[in-house]
Design a protein around this motif. Structure first.
Motif, PDB file in Angstrom:
ATOM      1  N   PHE A 108      28.501   4.243  29.454  1.00  0.00           N
ATOM      2  CA  PHE A 108      28.800   3.539  30.896  1.00  0.00           C
ATOM      3  C   PHE A 108      27.937   2.570  31.193  1.00  0.00           C
ATOM      4  CE2 PHE A 108      30.379   4.050  35.038  1.00  0.00           C
ATOM      5  CZ  PHE A 108      31.494   3.628  35.054  1.00  0.00           C
ATOM      6  N   ASP A 109      26.847   2.827  31.431  1.00  0.00           N
ATOM      7  CA  ASP A 109      25.398   2.402  32.052  1.00  0.00           C
ATOM      8  C   ASP A 109      25.422   1.109  31.072  1.00  0.00           C
ATOM      9  OD1 ASP A 109      23.294   1.951  33.602  1.00  0.00           O
ATOM     10  OD2 ASP A 109      22.098   2.333  32.022  1.00  0.00           O
ATOM     11  N   HIS A 110      25.357   1.129  29.630  1.00  0.00           N
ATOM     12  CA  HIS A 110      25.355   0.160  28.677  1.00  0.00           C
ATOM     13  C   HIS A 110      26.250  -0.932  29.094  1.00  0.00           C
ATOM     14  CE1 HIS A 110      24.515  -1.438  24.420  1.00  0.00           C
ATOM     15  NE2 HIS A 110      23.389  -1.679  25.307  1.00  0.00           N
ATOM     16  N   ILE A 111      27.412  -0.583  29.256  1.00  0.00           N
ATOM     17  CA  ILE A 111      28.591  -1.731  29.474  1.00  0.00           C
ATOM     18  C   ILE A 111      28.083  -2.692  30.716  1.00  0.00           C
ATOM     19  CG2 ILE A 111      30.864  -1.997  30.374  1.00  0.00           C
ATOM     20  CD1 ILE A 111      31.640   0.743  28.723  1.00  0.00           C
ATOM     21  N   GLU A 112      27.677  -1.886  31.872  1.00  0.00           N
ATOM     22  CA  GLU A 112      27.286  -2.832  32.902  1.00  0.00           C
ATOM     23  C   GLU A 112      26.033  -3.467  32.482  1.00  0.00           C
ATOM     24  OE1 GLU A 112      24.603  -2.223  37.020  1.00  0.00           O
ATOM     25  OE2 GLU A 112      25.141  -0.446  36.085  1.00  0.00           O
ATOM     26  N   GLN A 113      25.082  -3.127  31.773  1.00  0.00           N
ATOM     27  CA  GLN A 113      24.028  -4.029  31.561  1.00  0.00           C
ATOM     28  C   GLN A 113      24.327  -5.377  30.742  1.00  0.00           C
ATOM     29  OE1 GLN A 113      20.554  -1.707  29.815  1.00  0.00           O
ATOM     30  NE2 GLN A 113      21.050  -0.085  31.205  1.00  0.00           N
ATOM     31  N   LYS A 114      25.318  -4.839  29.513  1.00  0.00           N
ATOM     32  CA  LYS A 114      25.570  -5.973  28.765  1.00  0.00           C
ATOM     33  C   LYS A 114      26.571  -6.897  29.563  1.00  0.00           C
ATOM     34  CE  LYS A 114      28.059  -3.925  25.448  1.00  0.00           C
ATOM     35  NZ  LYS A 114      28.460  -3.212  23.970  1.00  0.00           N
ATOM     36  N   LEU A 115      27.409  -6.681  30.449  1.00  0.00           N
ATOM     37  CA  LEU A 115      28.276  -7.563  31.296  1.00  0.00           C
ATOM     38  C   LEU A 115      27.153  -8.434  32.016  1.00  0.00           C
ATOM     39  CD1 LEU A 115      30.910  -5.376  32.703  1.00  0.00           C
ATOM     40  CD2 LEU A 115      31.472  -7.261  31.142  1.00  0.00           C
ATOM     41  N   ARG A 116      26.115  -7.941  32.760  1.00  0.00           N
ATOM     42  CA  ARG A 116      25.066  -8.548  33.564  1.00  0.00           C
ATOM     43  C   ARG A 116      24.550  -9.900  32.508  1.00  0.00           C
ATOM     44  NH1 ARG A 116      24.916  -6.946  38.570  1.00  0.00           N
ATOM     45  NH2 ARG A 116      25.633  -5.222  39.185  1.00  0.00           N
ATOM     46  N   CYS A 117      23.947  -9.319  31.325  1.00  0.00           N
ATOM     47  CA  CYS A 117      23.548 -10.031  30.468  1.00  0.00           C
ATOM     48  C   CYS A 117      24.333 -11.228  30.097  1.00  0.00           C
ATOM     49  CB  CYS A 117      22.985  -9.278  29.042  1.00  0.00           C
ATOM     50  SG  CYS A 117      21.512  -8.156  29.362  1.00  0.00           S
ATOM     51  N   LEU A 118      25.510 -10.794  29.657  1.00  0.00           N
ATOM     52  CA  LEU A 118      26.602 -11.983  29.344  1.00  0.00           C
ATOM     53  C   LEU A 118      26.773 -13.006  30.336  1.00  0.00           C
ATOM     54  CD1 LEU A 118      29.220  -9.987  27.378  1.00  0.00           C
ATOM     55  CD2 LEU A 118      27.763 -11.581  26.360  1.00  0.00           C
ATOM     56  N   ALA A 119      26.777 -12.278  31.798  1.00  0.00           N
ATOM     57  CA  ALA A 119      26.921 -13.494  32.911  1.00  0.00           C
ATOM     58  C   ALA A 119      25.784 -14.300  33.003  1.00  0.00           C
ATOM     59  CB  ALA A 119      27.190 -12.540  33.869  1.00  0.00           C
ATOM     60  N   SER A 120      24.634 -13.803  32.821  1.00  0.00           N
ATOM     61  CA  SER A 120      23.291 -14.679  32.938  1.00  0.00           C
ATOM     62  C   SER A 120      23.240 -15.671  31.787  1.00  0.00           C
ATOM     63  CB  SER A 120      22.117 -13.554  32.715  1.00  0.00           C
ATOM     64  OG  SER A 120      21.020 -14.351  32.802  1.00  0.00           O
ATOM     65  N   TYR A 121      23.673 -15.198  30.325  1.00  0.00           N
ATOM     66  CA  TYR A 121      23.707 -16.120  29.187  1.00  0.00           C
ATOM     67  C   TYR A 121      24.599 -17.436  29.536  1.00  0.00           C
ATOM     68  CZ  TYR A 121      24.626 -17.449  24.319  1.00  0.00           C
ATOM     69  OH  TYR A 121      24.716 -18.129  23.212  1.00  0.00           O
ATOM     70  N   LEU A 122      25.806 -17.122  29.991  1.00  0.00           N
ATOM     71  CA  LEU A 122      26.887 -17.938  30.103  1.00  0.00           C
ATOM     72  C   LEU A 122      26.638 -18.876  31.426  1.00  0.00           C
ATOM     73  CD1 LEU A 122      30.122 -16.077  29.838  1.00  0.00           C
ATOM     74  CD2 LEU A 122      29.271 -17.845  28.282  1.00  0.00           C
ATOM     75  N   ASN A 123      25.815 -18.190  32.487  1.00  0.00           N
ATOM     76  CA  ASN A 123      25.300 -19.155  33.401  1.00  0.00           C
ATOM     77  C   ASN A 123      24.036 -20.052  33.017  1.00  0.00           C
ATOM     78  OD1 ASN A 123      25.362 -19.875  36.480  1.00  0.00           O
ATOM     79  ND2 ASN A 123      23.455 -18.826  36.483  1.00  0.00           N
ATOM     80  N   ASP A 124      23.451 -19.600  32.106  1.00  0.00           N
ATOM     81  CA  ASP A 124      22.368 -20.200  31.699  1.00  0.00           C
ATOM     82  C   ASP A 124      22.830 -21.507  30.673  1.00  0.00           C
ATOM     83  OD1 ASP A 124      20.627 -18.944  33.253  1.00  0.00           O
ATOM     84  OD2 ASP A 124      19.690 -17.832  31.409  1.00  0.00           O
ATOM     85  N   LEU A 125      23.678 -21.121  29.904  1.00  0.00           N
ATOM     86  CA  LEU A 125      24.310 -22.273  28.889  1.00  0.00           C
ATOM     87  C   LEU A 125      24.989 -23.061  29.892  1.00  0.00           C
ATOM     88  CD1 LEU A 125      26.355 -19.991  26.200  1.00  0.00           C
ATOM     89  CD2 LEU A 125      24.126 -21.672  26.158  1.00  0.00           C
ATOM     90  N   GLY A 126      25.690 -22.939  31.001  1.00  0.00           N
ATOM     91  CA  GLY A 126      26.259 -23.624  31.932  1.00  0.00           C
ATOM     92  C   GLY A 126      25.459 -24.747  32.482  1.00  0.00           C
ATOM     93  N   ALA A 127      24.318 -24.296  32.826  1.00  0.00           N
ATOM     94  CA  ALA A 127      23.149 -24.995  33.278  1.00  0.00           C
ATOM     95  C   ALA A 127      22.396 -25.963  32.187  1.00  0.00           C
ATOM     96  CB  ALA A 127      22.064 -23.967  34.175  1.00  0.00           C
TER      97      ALA A 127
END
Length: 111
Positions: free
Chosen positions: A47-66
């Motif tokens: 459950f905790d790992h899911i949250e961490q992966k979601l945050r990492c994916l969000a950051s990754y996509l945001n950085d790709l967009g930038a």
């Protein structure tokens, strides 16, 4: 493209925050169960790992967009048709500029 990736990133951050807000609920139920059942303890860690992966994916996509080239375009309408939650599809399409809001304690939404 940058804007689309940013919108997806925002959605992932919101989902991660929702998962994080569920931690106390799950922890409250874990008392003796986690001590006696290794599968339950693994489920809590997942459950905790899911949250961490979601945050990492969000950051990754945001950085790709930038980093995306300013002129790079993508037509998302066909892909948006696969999104069955209309409010999510609207936000991803950029049609709804309202910030994501969390429900007040005691509020719920029937679906």
């Amino acid at each position: 493209m940058s804007e689309l990736l940013g919108r997806v990133s925002i959605e992932l951050v919101d989902i991660a925050a929702q998962v994080e807000r569920l931690h106390p609920l799950v922890s409250a139920q874990s008392g003796q169960l986690a001590a006696g059942d290794p599968h339950y303890a693994q489920a809590l860690q997942s459950f905790d790992h899911i949250e961490q992966k979601l945050r990492c994916l969000a950051s990754y996509l945001n950085d790709l967009g930038a980093a995306a080239a300013p002129g790079w375009r993508l037509e998302p309408h066909a892909a948006l048709a696969a999104i069955t939650l209309s409010d999510l599809a609207s936000r991803l399409a950029g049609q709804n500029s309202e910030p994501l809001r969390s429900a007040s304690p005691g509020d719920f939404e029937l679906f």
